[in-house]
Structures are given as structure tokens and as C-alpha cells.
Write a protein that holds these residues in place. Structure first.
Motif, PDB file in Angstrom:
ATOM      1  N   PRO A  64       0.819  -1.218   0.000  1.00 53.45           N
ATOM      2  CA  PRO A  64       0.000   0.000   0.000  1.00 53.45           C
ATOM      3  C   PRO A  64       0.850   1.264   0.000  1.00 53.45           C
ATOM      4  CG  PRO A  64      -0.600  -1.458   1.815  1.00 53.45           C
ATOM      5  CD  PRO A  64       0.634  -2.010   1.201  1.00 53.45           C
ATOM      6  N   ARG A  65       0.251   2.336  -0.458  1.00 52.08           N
ATOM      7  CA  ARG A  65       0.895   3.650  -0.427  1.00 52.08           C
ATOM      8  C   ARG A  65      -0.172   4.697  -0.174  1.00 52.08           C
ATOM      9  NH1 ARG A  65       4.677   6.369  -5.060  1.00 52.08           N
ATOM     10  NH2 ARG A  65       6.090   7.288  -3.569  1.00 52.08           N
TER      11      ARG A  65
ATOM     12  N   PRO B  65      -0.302  -0.433  -5.842  1.00 55.63           N
ATOM     13  CA  PRO B  65      -0.565  -0.236  -4.412  1.00 55.63           C
ATOM     14  C   PRO B  65      -2.048  -0.301  -4.071  1.00 55.63           C
ATOM     15  CG  PRO B  65      -0.038   1.853  -5.458  1.00 55.63           C
ATOM     16  CD  PRO B  65       0.177   0.788  -6.489  1.00 55.63           C
ATOM     17  N   ASP B  66      -2.286  -0.693  -2.852  1.00 59.41           N
ATOM     18  CA  ASP B  66      -3.642  -0.686  -2.286  1.00 59.41           C
ATOM     19  C   ASP B  66      -4.588  -1.690  -2.923  1.00 59.41           C
ATOM     20  OD1 ASP B  66      -2.846   1.423  -0.560  1.00 59.41           O
ATOM     21  OD2 ASP B  66      -3.219   2.850  -2.165  1.00 59.41           O
TER      22      ASP B  66
ATOM     23  N   TYR C   8      -6.188  -5.045  -0.111  1.00 55.66           N
ATOM     24  CA  TYR C   8      -7.155  -4.962   0.979  1.00 55.66           C
ATOM     25  C   TYR C   8      -8.227  -6.033   0.804  1.00 55.66           C
ATOM     26  CZ  TYR C   8      -5.063  -0.604   2.498  1.00 55.66           C
ATOM     27  OH  TYR C   8      -4.185   0.336   2.974  1.00 55.66           O
TER      28      TYR C   8
ATOM     29  N   CYS D 121       4.536  -8.562  -1.397  1.00 51.95           N
ATOM     30  CA  CYS D 121       4.456  -7.309  -0.640  1.00 51.95           C
ATOM     31  C   CYS D 121       5.658  -7.317   0.306  1.00 51.95           C
ATOM     32  CB  CYS D 121       3.115  -7.265   0.104  1.00 51.95           C
ATOM     33  SG  CYS D 121       2.829  -5.782   1.070  1.00 51.95           S
TER      34      CYS D 121
ATOM     35  N   MET E  92      -1.703  -8.467   2.468  1.00 46.81           N
ATOM     36  CA  MET E  92      -2.049  -7.778   1.212  1.00 46.81           C
ATOM     37  C   MET E  92      -1.705  -8.658   0.005  1.00 46.81           C
ATOM     38  SD  MET E  92      -3.208  -4.644   1.643  1.00 46.81           S
ATOM     39  CE  MET E  92      -3.414  -3.509   2.974  1.00 46.81           C
TER      40      MET E  92
ATOM     41  N   ARG F  32      -2.898   5.461  -9.969  1.00 46.31           N
ATOM     42  CA  ARG F  32      -4.129   4.941  -9.385  1.00 46.31           C
ATOM     43  C   ARG F  32      -5.326   5.747  -9.854  1.00 46.31           C
ATOM     44  NH1 ARG F  32      -2.749   4.464  -3.066  1.00 46.31           N
ATOM     45  NH2 ARG F  32      -2.832   6.699  -3.277  1.00 46.31           N
TER      46      ARG F  32
END
Length: 185
Positions: free
Chosen positions: A71-72, A100-101, A104, A135, A141, A182
Motif C-alpha cells: 500500500p501507499r 498499491p492498495d 485490501y 508485498c 495484502m 491509481r
């Protein structure tokens, strides 16, 4: 006779919690939705679980697409004028695509689309292409993202649970990374 039995029972009671803590967690039915930095299972049904040596072999042979899902935090939209924002640097396995992200447990539809597009781009549209998803160590994640890739129909998914932590411990090269742009959320 009673003392040895009592001593054995006390020893078993004291050892029980320690043994329980050493066991790896089981795979959940769905996705992990909280406490993402915690011990991960040793398996991911439908995926191949890689050691650092296996991951290095794939990387050196250039036989798989590497997907980093660390994630970021995005830049806050309402920062006061003049506030300096610096993204935290990320070093990943050279040649990786950073999405990233996307690990979840629940993804908004824009992020789900972002992950699907990123995987399609990395695999060149080939759902049988090898995808190596990672990761950090003890990061759910990557487990979630690899499970999601399987749900999207990718048939050659590999999960590298030691991530860049294991990669760096083996003194393997890393490179400064920038995430794929993103979607606005």
C-alpha cells in the motif's frame, strides 16, 4: 504417582499456549479484512507458494510478471497551501509492476478495476502467464491480491510471502519504484 501426573499436566498447560502461537494461521474462507501485518498461512489454495530461491530463479529467467501490492498513502486532497508532501520511497524487485492498495480485503470498484487492468497489462492478456505477487513478510495484502488474481481466472499464480523483506535478506537487488497511476477514489 500423583506428583508426576500433576507435573505433566502443569507442563502441558504451560506448553499449550506456546505451541498454539507457533502454528501458522489457517487460510480464511474469504479475504483477510483487518490486521494485515500479521503471520500469514503457509498455503494459498490454487496458487504456488514460493521461497526466495524459487522467486530468484523465476526473476533471473524472466519467466514471470512480478506484482508488488504494497500500500501507499495517497496525497491528501485538502492539504493547506504550501504543505510539502513527500511519498515514502519504495524499493521493490526489479522489473515489478507496483499496484498499491490492491491487497485490501474489500476493494472499491475503481481499485478492483485498477487491479484487473494491472494484471492484464503485466500478463499481456494471457491468463495462463505466471504472476508472482508479493508485498512484505507477514503481509496479508499479497495473500489477498494473489487470491483475487485466482478469482479473476488467472491459472498460474505464485505467491511470494517473504516479499521484499526476504528478497533483501538474501542480498538480492532492488530498485526504486513508482506505482502505476491509481484511479481517483
Amino acid at each position: 504417582m500423583r506428583r508426576p501426573l500433576a507435573a505433566a499436566l502443569v507442563a502441558a498447560m504451560l506448553a499449550g499456549p506456546a505451541l498454539a502461537q507457533q502454528q501458522e494461521p489457517f487460510e480464511p474462507e474469504g479475504y483477510r479484512t483487518d490486521n494485515y501485518r500479521a503471520p500469514v498461512p503457509a498455503t494459498l489454495q490454487g496458487a504456488r507458494v514460493l521461497t526466495t530461491a524459487e522467486t530468484e530463479t523465476i526473476w533471473r529467467a524472466k519467466s514471470g510478471a512480478f506484482i508488488d501490492v504494497l500500500p501507499r498513502a495517497p496525497k491528501p486532497k485538502n492539504l493547506p497551501a504550501g504543505t510539502v508532501w513527500r511519498d515514502a520511497p519504495r524499493k521493490n524487485i526489479p522489473g515489478s509492476v507496483w499496484l498499491p492498495d490492491t491487497g485490501y480485503g474489500a476493494l472499491p470498484s475503481a481499485m478492483d478495476d485498477y487491479l484487473q487492468r494491472g494484471l492484464a497489462q503485466a500478463s499481456h492478456g494471457n491468463k495462463a502467464a505466471l504472476l508472482v505477487i508479493y508485498c512484505l513478510a507477514d503481509c496479508w495484502m499479497s495473500w489477498n491480491a494473489a487470491k483475487r488474481a485466482l478469482a479473476y481466472g488467472y491459472s498460474n499464480v505464485a505467491w511470494y510471502p517473504d516479499g521484499t523483506d526476504g528478497w533483501e535478506r538474501a542480498n538480492l537487488p532492488t530498485e526504486e519504484a513508482q506505482p502505476e497511476p491509481r484511479p481517483e477514489q
